[in-house]
Scaffold this motif. Structure first.
Motif, mmCIF file in Angstrom:
data_model
loop_
_atom_site.group_PDB
_atom_site.id
_atom_site.type_symbol
_atom_site.label_atom_id
_atom_site.label_comp_id
_atom_site.label_asym_id
_atom_site.label_seq_id
_atom_site.Cartn_x
_atom_site.Cartn_y
_atom_site.Cartn_z
ATOM 1 N N ASP A 8 20.100 -3.263 -20.260
ATOM 2 C CA ASP A 8 21.229 -3.160 -21.035
ATOM 3 C C ASP A 8 20.740 -3.241 -22.330
ATOM 4 O O ASP A 8 21.382 -2.292 -23.064
ATOM 5 C CB ASP A 8 22.058 -4.618 -20.897
ATOM 6 N N GLU A 9 20.212 -3.744 -23.065
ATOM 7 C CA GLU A 9 19.909 -3.948 -24.320
ATOM 8 C C GLU A 9 19.229 -2.728 -25.106
ATOM 9 O O GLU A 9 19.358 -2.374 -26.153
ATOM 10 C CB GLU A 9 18.993 -5.287 -24.723
ATOM 11 N N SER A 10 18.383 -2.185 -24.169
ATOM 12 C CA SER A 10 17.758 -0.734 -24.784
ATOM 13 C C SER A 10 18.525 0.396 -24.303
ATOM 14 O O SER A 10 17.935 1.690 -24.429
ATOM 15 C CB SER A 10 16.301 -0.725 -24.340
ATOM 16 N N GLY A 11 19.563 0.184 -23.705
ATOM 17 C CA GLY A 11 20.338 1.408 -23.044
ATOM 18 C C GLY A 11 19.720 2.178 -22.024
ATOM 19 O O GLY A 11 19.999 3.177 -21.784
ATOM 20 N N TRP A 12 18.994 1.667 -21.211
ATOM 21 C CA TRP A 12 18.405 2.239 -20.133
ATOM 22 C C TRP A 12 19.466 2.625 -19.097
ATOM 23 O O TRP A 12 19.259 3.871 -18.520
ATOM 24 C CB TRP A 12 17.212 1.441 -19.619
ATOM 25 N N TRP A 13 20.353 1.934 -18.661
ATOM 26 C CA TRP A 13 21.249 1.986 -17.888
ATOM 27 C C TRP A 13 22.095 3.375 -18.142
ATOM 28 O O TRP A 13 22.560 4.163 -17.219
ATOM 29 C CB TRP A 13 22.255 1.030 -17.515
ATOM 30 N N THR A 14 22.542 3.579 -19.391
ATOM 31 C CA THR A 14 23.448 4.543 -19.872
ATOM 32 C C THR A 14 22.714 6.019 -20.304
ATOM 33 O O THR A 14 23.383 6.825 -20.615
ATOM 34 C CB THR A 14 24.363 4.134 -21.000
ATOM 35 N N HIS A 28 23.459 4.563 -8.098
ATOM 36 C CA HIS A 28 23.819 4.778 -9.402
ATOM 37 C C HIS A 28 25.163 5.612 -9.809
ATOM 38 O O HIS A 28 25.622 5.931 -10.985
ATOM 39 C CB HIS A 28 22.460 5.434 -10.329
ATOM 40 N N SER A 29 25.516 6.269 -8.786
ATOM 41 C CA SER A 29 26.750 7.304 -8.932
ATOM 42 C C SER A 29 28.224 6.404 -8.288
ATOM 43 O O SER A 29 29.222 6.850 -8.414
ATOM 44 C CB SER A 29 26.651 8.352 -7.976
ATOM 45 N N HIS A 30 27.978 4.993 -8.332
ATOM 46 C CA HIS A 30 28.923 4.144 -7.558
ATOM 47 C C HIS A 30 29.940 3.777 -8.577
ATOM 48 O O HIS A 30 29.507 3.471 -9.749
ATOM 49 C CB HIS A 30 28.418 3.173 -6.963
ATOM 50 N N VAL A 31 31.022 3.697 -8.580
ATOM 51 C CA VAL A 31 32.096 3.217 -9.540
ATOM 52 C C VAL A 31 31.725 1.748 -10.177
ATOM 53 O O VAL A 31 31.983 1.530 -11.326
ATOM 54 C CB VAL A 31 33.511 3.541 -9.060
ATOM 55 N N ASP A 32 31.236 0.992 -9.247
ATOM 56 C CA ASP A 32 30.824 -0.332 -9.512
ATOM 57 C C ASP A 32 29.352 -0.467 -8.960
ATOM 58 O O ASP A 32 29.308 -1.414 -7.945
ATOM 59 C CB ASP A 32 31.755 -1.324 -9.077
ATOM 60 N N PRO A 33 28.337 -0.092 -9.592
ATOM 61 C CA PRO A 33 27.103 -0.282 -8.808
ATOM 62 C C PRO A 33 26.750 -1.534 -8.673
ATOM 63 O O PRO A 33 25.886 -1.981 -7.820
ATOM 64 C CB PRO A 33 26.087 0.525 -10.034
ATOM 65 N N PHE A 34 26.913 -2.563 -9.719
ATOM 66 C CA PHE A 34 26.454 -3.873 -9.354
ATOM 67 C C PHE A 34 27.561 -4.968 -8.352
ATOM 68 O O PHE A 34 27.198 -5.887 -8.098
ATOM 69 C CB PHE A 34 26.031 -4.570 -10.802
ATOM 70 N N GLY A 35 28.661 -4.269 -8.092
ATOM 71 C CA GLY A 35 29.456 -4.717 -6.934
ATOM 72 C C GLY A 35 28.494 -4.714 -5.857
ATOM 73 O O GLY A 35 28.748 -5.766 -5.104
ATOM 74 N N TYR A 42 31.173 3.154 -0.193
ATOM 75 C CA TYR A 42 30.979 3.886 -1.466
ATOM 76 C C TYR A 42 32.165 4.185 -2.186
ATOM 77 O O TYR A 42 32.961 4.725 -1.309
ATOM 78 C CB TYR A 42 29.922 5.068 -0.989
ATOM 79 N N ALA A 43 32.326 4.214 -3.092
ATOM 80 C CA ALA A 43 33.402 4.703 -4.046
ATOM 81 C C ALA A 43 32.648 5.579 -5.274
ATOM 82 O O ALA A 43 32.025 4.668 -6.140
ATOM 83 C CB ALA A 43 34.061 3.447 -4.407
ATOM 84 N N PRO A 44 33.081 6.610 -5.574
ATOM 85 C CA PRO A 44 32.215 7.450 -6.637
ATOM 86 C C PRO A 44 32.837 7.096 -8.022
ATOM 87 O O PRO A 44 33.999 6.759 -8.178
ATOM 88 C CB PRO A 44 32.544 8.749 -6.352
ATOM 89 N N ALA A 45 31.896 7.022 -8.967
ATOM 90 C CA ALA A 45 31.996 7.009 -10.104
ATOM 91 C C ALA A 45 32.884 8.223 -10.759
ATOM 92 O O ALA A 45 32.660 9.339 -10.120
ATOM 93 C CB ALA A 45 30.883 6.787 -11.169
ATOM 94 N N GLY A 85 27.398 12.467 -10.741
ATOM 95 C CA GLY A 85 25.942 13.133 -10.477
ATOM 96 C C GLY A 85 24.830 12.386 -10.542
ATOM 97 O O GLY A 85 23.649 12.860 -10.238
ATOM 98 N N ARG A 86 24.881 11.152 -10.548
ATOM 99 C CA ARG A 86 23.542 10.239 -10.664
ATOM 100 C C ARG A 86 23.389 10.169 -9.066
ATOM 101 O O ARG A 86 24.228 10.025 -8.332
ATOM 102 C CB ARG A 86 23.739 9.194 -11.374
ATOM 103 N N VAL A 87 21.875 9.680 -9.022
ATOM 104 C CA VAL A 87 21.576 9.103 -7.620
ATOM 105 C C VAL A 87 21.063 7.870 -7.865
ATOM 106 O O VAL A 87 21.636 6.796 -7.568
ATOM 107 C CB VAL A 87 20.456 10.361 -7.005
ATOM 108 N N GLY A 88 19.748 7.772 -7.732
ATOM 109 C CA GLY A 88 18.938 6.569 -7.988
ATOM 110 C C GLY A 88 18.622 6.240 -9.270
ATOM 111 O O GLY A 88 18.909 6.672 -10.223
#
Lengths: 422, 422
Positions: free
Chosen positions: A75-81, A261-268, A273-276, A282-285
């Protein structure tokens, strides 16, 4: 200091090179790269040079972000995004508005996503995937797999025949924007328009054009595109590739690699599967963060650079190199397979060694060039490739490369002696 | 120094922790990692800590291999062969002989290769892909895509029912070796044997077991396996994953992602695809070299380490942590969802916060723990996860984590007051 009386150095070419370098508005960018003046690096079309600030940035990423912040950095270093953020940095370089490019995976994996994604937008009656027959091989291999897994078939077509081959059975055409071997630039606007007129979609591979010339994905209505970032974008060895899905296709884009990583709510972490929405689809893992952030840092060198200026210098460089080759290399030893017209040329010059078994061995010639500090590369069986990265290659480099090439070829083929005696 | 008269520190637990740490043969390995003594890092099951020597190695990779040697490093620095070379470093950690593991891509992409590859080895009459229903979600999403693209269907099955669900329609069973949420260890030998008895193949996801316990891929006849390297293998954020294809399946392995790096002669650059033999067939495109070489460096910490010793310490650590939780946390506030029997436990402990809306909010509890230097993670809706990496976590860490957890929970739920008054 020529070593051949038949082909002396050409002071006029050296003077012109110096004048061209003086007038070059991009010349100052060379300082941004870890390059010395001992050699000439003409392999940026295979692996871009290291931007000087990248080691420092990566030391921080590794030591502080990974080593000290550890898991908090997601989160804090912006890796996820990072994949979307870096995608938005690449976007303007390929003429795309924000929100359509995502970085990650290899080019091959992205070709798979794009071709399957494009095919799934076509009716089943469109059962053909056209692939330009001179494409970089991985595109063809992956397209074959994508076609097999979606009940389609691949039709290889010479690029010149692509427009004519489009028809009611075409689902998608996969084309390399610049041919990796010859440096030929394909007609992206024209072929895209022709595909659309035939009711088909396009997937463009930008590996050899992004960062070297304006691409204009949005302006020309391209549907899907992929590319690597380790050539003219200088992202580092094997740096993450990217996927462009035009905004109008995003809602229907049905990825064959629907990782979390392409899921609309990955941490759900739900079983369904529900795509973002948007580029994230276009993300995968989990992306290779170290490679990803090296790429992000490397993109800083584009600050304030207009791709149009890069293109102008690129054409001037390749024109000048071809002129120098003409002057320095005895006739008949090499032939350029790179088109002369500017609208058909990328940012590399490919020279075929002529004369068959009697002529110079291209692999041996390239080894000799490298030993003399001129680094290009060799593509079997007989092609010497020289890539011109306008951000760090100058006109004096082009002159020197051609001059050394002339010497090596004269020695290798014995033309030296012949010319000297002539 | 307890802040609750009802639940003081337990000097006996602290003494036992000290004694256990003194007797721990792996304790010296902690020095290999960039960890201070201020915090307790129990999130190595999500992102492993940084081995101290990695920054220096990466500085060399970036500055010298990329920056100075540039394109030559593909040969001279061994970049091209890194995926197989690193695969062979991972292999002994998962009980595989050399030549069967290749590093690269994400776990999700490797799940796709493995499931499609396994399905293609089964007759068409075997039309079911069994997926353990509690799997990490990406495995299920990707299996669904793999099934769709090979004309099969996914059947989700609770892990306990997997053996019974195997039958003549089963092509392949995809199972997580250790459940990411509960830390439950599945019976890899038993389920693999059961699958084979039913004529089916297995794909094991080792993300939460590799580096934490013996896997025994070869010994138990596993067919395919995948895993990540950024948890117990400490390869760095998003480090490349790996694919295991048992030697007996390699010649028939038909990858759905036949990129040029899996070609028998990649630099032949021929239009026709012909797969390489061996582990290289699992490669796809150009690998992320920076991430790849950080992983390679990180694997050095395994020098001289027996996975059996890691497992022994891991079980001792989780046993001790559970005992400490029992002592420090007021009854009824948390319940362990990690199995007590050793043969059912991975290397993490997952505690569910009890009491519903009246109980502690797990997300809030984890934030409080992190603020006090105890880093685990939170999985919705109510699970606290604590990962124990035996190479750098000690018994005093386990005691401290449980002690701080007790304080936080007492404060958060008001149990503090109640107990003090009791």
């Amino acid at each position: 200091m020529s070593d051949s009386p038949g082909f002396p150095d050409s002071p006029d070419l050296q003077e012109r090179a110096a004048a061209l370098d003086s007038a070059d508005g991009l010349a100052k960018h060379r300082e941004l790269f870890a390059l010395d003046d001992e050699g000439v690096y003409l392999d940026g079309n295979s692996l871009g040079a290291l931007p000087r600030h990248v080691p420092g940035r990566m030391a921080d990423v590794i030591t502080r972000q990974w080593g000290e912040m550890r898991i908090r950095s997601w989160d804090e270093s912006g890796w996820w995004t990072a994949p979307e953020r870096i995608g938005d940095r690449i976007a303007p370089l390929v003429g795309a508005a924000a929100g359509q490019v995502v970085a990650g995976d290899s080019t091959s994996v992205n070709v798979f996503k794009a071709v399957v994604g494009a095919v799934r937008l076509a009716p089943e009656s469109r059962d053909e995937v056209l692939v330009d027959a001179s494409t970089f091989p991985t595109d063809g291999y992956i397209a074959e797999s994508a076609a097999r897994m979606t009940g389609r078939r691949v039709v290889p077509v010479a690029p010149a025949d692509l427009a004519a081959a489009l028809g009611p059975r075409t689902a998608v055409a996969l084309v390399n924007h610049v041919d990796y071997r010859t440096g030929r630039l394909q007609d992206l606007p024209g072929l895209t328009a022709a595909a659309h007129a035939a009711g088909a979609l396009t997937v463009w591979d930008l590996c050899h054009s992004a960062g070297a010339l304006p691409v204009g994905l949005d302006a020309h209505g391209v549907d899907f595109a992929v590319g690597c970032t380790y050539k003219y974008l200088n992202g580092g060895p094997g740096a993450p590739a990217y996927l462009y899905v035009a905004a109008r296709h995003q809602a229907a884009f049905d990825s064959p690699l629907p990782g979390w990583h392409s899921h609309v709510d990955p941490f759900g972490m739900t079983p369904g599967y529900a795509p973002a929405d948007g580029a994230a689809r276009g993300r995968v893992g989990t992306p290779d963060i170290l490679s990803m952030l090296a790429l992000e840092a490397a993109l800083d060198v584009w600050e304030g650079v207009a791709v149009e200026d890069v293109r102008e210098k690129s054409l001037a460089l390749t024109d000048f190199f071809l002129e120098c080759v003409d002057r320095y290399v005895p006739e008949g030893l090499v032939t350029s397979v790179t088109p002369v017209p500017h609208h058909e040329r990328g940012s590399q010059v490919s020279l075929r060694c002529e004369g068959g078994a009697e002529g110079a061995d291209a692999g041996e010639v390239m080894r000799e060039l490298v030993a003399r500090g001129v680094v290009g590369d060799f593509r079997r069986p007989d092609v010497l490739r020289f890539g011109f990265t306008p951000l760090y290659v100058g006109f004096a480099d082009a002159e020197r490369a051609a001059r050394v090439l002339g010497r090596v070829l004269r020695r290798t083929t014995g033309a030296d002696l012949g010319e000297a005696q002539a």
